[in-house]
Design a protein around this motif. Structure first.
Motif, PDB file in Angstrom:
ATOM      1  N   UNK A 113     -16.093   1.463  -7.967  1.00  0.00           N
ATOM      2  CA  UNK A 113     -15.372   1.594  -9.243  1.00  0.00           C
ATOM      3  C   UNK A 113     -16.136   0.895 -10.359  1.00  0.00           C
ATOM      4  N   UNK A 114     -16.621  -0.320 -10.085  1.00  0.00           N
ATOM      5  CA  UNK A 114     -17.387  -1.058 -11.096  1.00  0.00           C
ATOM      6  C   UNK A 114     -18.670  -0.320 -11.463  1.00  0.00           C
TER       7      UNK A 114
ATOM      8  N   UNK B 108      -7.580   5.115 -10.444  1.00  0.00           N
ATOM      9  CA  UNK B 108      -8.771   5.527  -9.697  1.00  0.00           C
ATOM     10  C   UNK B 108      -8.353   6.327  -8.470  1.00  0.00           C
ATOM     11  N   UNK B 109      -8.411   7.667  -8.549  1.00  0.00           N
ATOM     12  CA  UNK B 109      -7.923   8.533  -7.460  1.00  0.00           C
ATOM     13  C   UNK B 109      -8.593   8.285  -6.115  1.00  0.00           C
ATOM     14  N   UNK B 110      -9.861   7.856  -6.124  1.00  0.00           N
ATOM     15  CA  UNK B 110     -10.538   7.646  -4.842  1.00  0.00           C
ATOM     16  C   UNK B 110      -9.896   6.514  -4.047  1.00  0.00           C
ATOM     17  N   UNK B 111      -9.328   5.528  -4.746  1.00  0.00           N
ATOM     18  CA  UNK B 111      -8.666   4.430  -4.037  1.00  0.00           C
ATOM     19  C   UNK B 111      -7.389   4.915  -3.364  1.00  0.00           C
ATOM     20  N   UNK B 112      -6.768   5.960  -3.932  1.00  0.00           N
ATOM     21  CA  UNK B 112      -5.564   6.498  -3.306  1.00  0.00           C
ATOM     22  C   UNK B 112      -5.906   7.123  -1.957  1.00  0.00           C
ATOM     23  N   UNK B 113      -7.027   7.836  -1.902  1.00  0.00           N
ATOM     24  CA  UNK B 113      -7.448   8.428  -0.630  1.00  0.00           C
ATOM     25  C   UNK B 113      -7.723   7.329   0.397  1.00  0.00           C
TER      26      UNK B 113
ATOM     27  N   UNK C  82       0.839  -1.206   0.000  1.00  0.00           N
ATOM     28  CA  UNK C  82       0.000   0.000   0.000  1.00  0.00           C
ATOM     29  C   UNK C  82       0.868   1.247   0.000  1.00  0.00           C
ATOM     30  N   UNK C  83       1.903   1.256   0.875  1.00  0.00           N
ATOM     31  CA  UNK C  83       2.770   2.423   0.938  1.00  0.00           C
ATOM     32  C   UNK C  83       3.499   2.634  -0.391  1.00  0.00           C
ATOM     33  N   UNK C  84       4.033   1.557  -0.961  1.00  0.00           N
ATOM     34  CA  UNK C  84       4.729   1.658  -2.248  1.00  0.00           C
ATOM     35  C   UNK C  84       3.809   2.220  -3.328  1.00  0.00           C
ATOM     36  N   UNK C  85       2.569   1.729  -3.373  1.00  0.00           N
ATOM     37  CA  UNK C  85       1.628   2.160  -4.402  1.00  0.00           C
ATOM     38  C   UNK C  85       1.334   3.647  -4.298  1.00  0.00           C
ATOM     39  N   UNK C  86       1.220   4.145  -3.070  1.00  0.00           N
ATOM     40  CA  UNK C  86       0.921   5.562  -2.863  1.00  0.00           C
ATOM     41  C   UNK C  86       2.133   6.431  -3.145  1.00  0.00           C
ATOM     42  N   UNK C  87       3.290   6.009  -2.654  1.00  0.00           N
ATOM     43  CA  UNK C  87       4.475   6.858  -2.714  1.00  0.00           C
ATOM     44  C   UNK C  87       5.010   7.017  -4.140  1.00  0.00           C
TER      45      UNK C  87
END
Length: 251
Positions: free
Chosen positions: A231-232, A184-189, A30-35
């Motif tokens: 998202x779907x 999908x920006x909402x998943x980042x939040x 999760x951290x890697x995906x965000x950073x």
């Protein structure tokens, strides 16, 4: 070596520990995906590869230093009757870092990045800064992961094998997770909110207040499932809108 390959207990320990290491690796992914979402795609892929390679190296190094690692659990300071070890201090520092980083990213998502941040994200220094943050978090998560491994298995070879398998699973899953977060920006939040939650759990662990990880991971899975349905639903709405525009008679 053959005694391990033919031992049901060894295989059971390997499977159990691998599953646990994979679950503990969710935080890292999760951290890697965000950073890496704030740097160009080609740099993001290289940063993920470097970050996961470092995670594997840190875990194996820590496993090979069991005596030193056990010494980290000895109290070094006492605050109001609470004994804190080097492990506790590292967990507290790492948790505070995660909370601060996630809060900063949430602020940037809500307010929008400043011109300086946009320029910085495209500079060569941005890649080095991302790698530095990955190293800091790798150390924190590796420490937590390895101490768990030591408590579950007695044979170093089993622990190393479980860590290698878990890191391979993390590598395979990090790409799709990063792509999904970027699309999908909402998943980042949502991921940033998870990082705040994980940071709080690390700080609590440092102060000897253990929050069962099952609660955190259940919340992550449930929220992730809800976000997947969102998202779907949005994707199907776009498809229906496009289909309606194509079938609409010209005026």
């Amino acid at each position: 070596m053959m005694d391990l390959l033919t031992s049901p207990e060894a295989w059971a320990a390997l499977l159990t520990l691998t599953a646990l290491e994979v679950v503990l690796g969710i935080d890292n992914v999760i951290f890697l995906s965000v950073i890496v979402s704030r740097i160009p795609a080609e740099q993001a892929k290289r940063a993920r590869q470097i970050g996961l390679a470092l995670a594997l190296i840190f875990r194996i190094l820590l496993l090979s230093m069991l005596v030193w690692l056990i010494g980290l659990t000895a109290p070094v300071i006492t605050i109001k009757g609470l004994d804190l070890s080097w492990r506790d201090l590292i967990l507290i520092g790492g948790g505070l870092f995660l909370i601060a980083k996630a809060t900063h990213e949430i602020h940037a998502e809500v307010e929008g990045p400043t011109d300086g941040e946009v320029v910085a994200s495209r500079s060569s220094n941005a890649f080095a800064w991302v790698i530095f943050q990955i190293i800091v978090i790798d150390v924190i998560f590796s420490l937590d992961s390895v101490i768990t491994a030591i408590g579950m298995a007695q044979d170093l070879r089993i622990m190393v094998a479980a860590v290698v398998i878990a890191c391979a699973v993390m590598y395979l899953s990090s790409g799709p997770v990063s792509a999904f977060v970027a699309e999908y920006p909402t998943t980042k939040m949502l991921a940033l909110a998870f990082l705040v939650l994980i940071g709080v759990a690390l700080v609590a662990d440092g102060f000897s207040f253990h929050i069962p990880r099952a609660y955190i991971y259940t919340a992550i899975v449930f929220s992730g499932a809800v976000e997947t349905f969102n998202v779907l639903a949005k994707r199907n709405q776009r498809k229906r809108k496009v289909a309606a525009q194509l079938t609409e008679p010209p005026r």
